[in-house]
Every structure is written in C-alpha cells, then in structure tokens.
Enzyme design. Structure first.
Site, PDB file in Angstrom:
ATOM      1  N   GLU A  77       0.833  -1.206   0.000  1.00 45.78           N
ATOM      2  CA  GLU A  77       0.000   0.000   0.000  1.00 45.78           C
ATOM      3  C   GLU A  77       0.873   1.264   0.000  1.00 45.78           C
ATOM      4  O   GLU A  77       0.568   2.238  -0.696  1.00 45.78           O
ATOM      5  CB  GLU A  77      -0.925   0.014   1.218  1.00 45.78           C
ATOM      6  CG  GLU A  77      -1.997  -1.054   1.179  1.00 45.78           C
ATOM      7  CD  GLU A  77      -2.880  -0.986   2.385  1.00 45.78           C
ATOM      8  OE1 GLU A  77      -4.030  -0.531   2.239  1.00 45.78           O
ATOM      9  OE2 GLU A  77      -2.428  -1.368   3.496  1.00 45.78           O
ATOM     10  N   TYR A 102     -12.792  27.467   0.294  1.00 45.78           N
ATOM     11  CA  TYR A 102     -12.874  26.019   0.069  1.00 45.78           C
ATOM     12  C   TYR A 102     -11.801  25.501  -0.869  1.00 45.78           C
ATOM     13  O   TYR A 102     -11.459  24.321  -0.824  1.00 45.78           O
ATOM     14  CB  TYR A 102     -14.269  25.561  -0.345  1.00 45.78           C
ATOM     15  CG  TYR A 102     -14.946  26.333  -1.441  1.00 45.78           C
ATOM     16  CD1 TYR A 102     -14.635  26.136  -2.766  1.00 45.78           C
ATOM     17  CD2 TYR A 102     -15.942  27.252  -1.127  1.00 45.78           C
ATOM     18  CE1 TYR A 102     -15.276  26.843  -3.769  1.00 45.78           C
ATOM     19  CE2 TYR A 102     -16.594  27.962  -2.119  1.00 45.78           C
ATOM     20  CZ  TYR A 102     -16.247  27.753  -3.448  1.00 45.78           C
ATOM     21  OH  TYR A 102     -16.880  28.446  -4.437  1.00 45.78           O
ATOM     22  N   ILE A 144      -6.065   5.181   8.173  1.00 44.50           N
ATOM     23  CA  ILE A 144      -6.803   6.339   7.677  1.00 44.50           C
ATOM     24  C   ILE A 144      -7.373   7.151   8.841  1.00 44.50           C
ATOM     25  O   ILE A 144      -7.690   8.324   8.674  1.00 44.50           O
ATOM     26  CB  ILE A 144      -7.884   5.973   6.632  1.00 44.50           C
ATOM     27  CG1 ILE A 144      -8.907   4.981   7.165  1.00 44.50           C
ATOM     28  CG2 ILE A 144      -7.219   5.473   5.364  1.00 44.50           C
ATOM     29  CD1 ILE A 144     -10.072   4.701   6.188  1.00 44.50           C
ATOM     30  N   GLU A 145      -7.464   6.572  10.014  1.00 43.70           N
ATOM     31  CA  GLU A 145      -7.841   7.325  11.203  1.00 43.70           C
ATOM     32  C   GLU A 145      -6.834   8.459  11.442  1.00 43.70           C
ATOM     33  O   GLU A 145      -7.219   9.574  11.793  1.00 43.70           O
ATOM     34  CB  GLU A 145      -7.895   6.417  12.435  1.00 43.70           C
ATOM     35  CG  GLU A 145      -9.044   5.443  12.451  1.00 43.70           C
ATOM     36  CD  GLU A 145      -8.759   4.118  11.725  1.00 43.70           C
ATOM     37  OE1 GLU A 145      -9.511   3.158  11.975  1.00 43.70           O
ATOM     38  OE2 GLU A 145      -7.814   4.043  10.906  1.00 43.70           O
ATOM     39  N   LYS A 196     -11.533   4.807   1.765  1.00 38.52           N
ATOM     40  CA  LYS A 196     -10.491   3.981   1.155  1.00 38.52           C
ATOM     41  C   LYS A 196     -11.194   2.917   0.311  1.00 38.52           C
ATOM     42  O   LYS A 196     -11.331   1.762   0.708  1.00 38.52           O
ATOM     43  CB  LYS A 196      -9.632   3.354   2.254  1.00 38.52           C
ATOM     44  CG  LYS A 196      -8.373   2.689   1.764  1.00 38.52           C
ATOM     45  CD  LYS A 196      -7.513   2.259   2.949  1.00 38.52           C
ATOM     46  CE  LYS A 196      -6.240   1.597   2.494  1.00 38.52           C
ATOM     47  NZ  LYS A 196      -5.382   1.219   3.634  1.00 38.52           N
TER      48      LYS A 196
END
Length: 119
Positions: free
Chosen positions: A22, A54, A73-74, A99
C-alpha cells in the site's frame, strides 16, 4: 452553529496503509469535509476573507493525503481535522476519509473513517 461549508468527493492519490504494497503502490483516497462556522458576515459582505476558502481547504486536505504516509486512515483524517481547526473561526469540523480499494478479500463498496473536532 448551523452554518457550514461542505467539500465532498475530493480524490487524492496517497500511500497510506499497514501493508508494504500500500505504501509502495499507493491508491486513491476520497475525502469529505464539513466545517461549521458563522457565515453571517460572509453572507452580508460577499467577501472571501469573511469565510473559509474552500479551494484552500481542498488543497490542505490534498497535501495531507498526498504527503507523509500513515498506517491508518484514522490518522490521516485526524491530521486533516486538526489542521482545519487551526482556523479560529471554526466551531467544529467533520472529516471522512474513504479507502474504496482497501485490501479486503471480499466484495465491498467502501471503507471510511470519520473524525470530528469541536471547540
């Protein structure tokens, strides 16, 4: 606070995950951000300086997702949320990192983590 700015579906290539492949090969992540802030002055003045830009919000998130790899991903979502909350005008932020090609050997539509920060 009911006013908010929402950015959804920001797609960014990153190298996050617990597996070596990954981090080596990378994959696409999708980010959604909702930021709560008082938009009364922006609505009245029609001035960009009175709101959360934005475009800059998207770039901040893209830089984090495309930057230093994390195992989880946390951690990615937490980094984004913490950076967004540096803007003192915000009362809260919610960040979701998707993900969609997570290495799960089953059929699934998405994997996502959502973190929230508030003052």
């Amino acid at each position: 606070m009911r006013d908010r700015i929402t950015l959804t579906g920001l797609r960014v290539f990153g190298r996050h995950g617990v597996f070596d492949h990954e981090k080596r090969d990378g994959q696409e992540f999708v980010v959604d951000i909702t930021a709560w802030l008082d938009l009364t002055r922006a609505a009245a003045s029609d001035e960009l300086s009175e709101t959360l830009h934005y475009g800059e919000l998207a770039q901040l998130a893209a830089d984090i997702v495309g930057g230093e790899p994390c195992d989880l991903i946390e951690a990615v979502a937490g980094r984004i949320a913490d950076e967004v909350m540096r803007d003192e005008r915000l009362s809260a932020v919610e960040v979701t990192v998707h993900k969609p090609t997570a290495p799960i050997p089953l059929t699934f539509a998405d994997v996502a983590v959502t973190v929230a920060r508030q003052r």
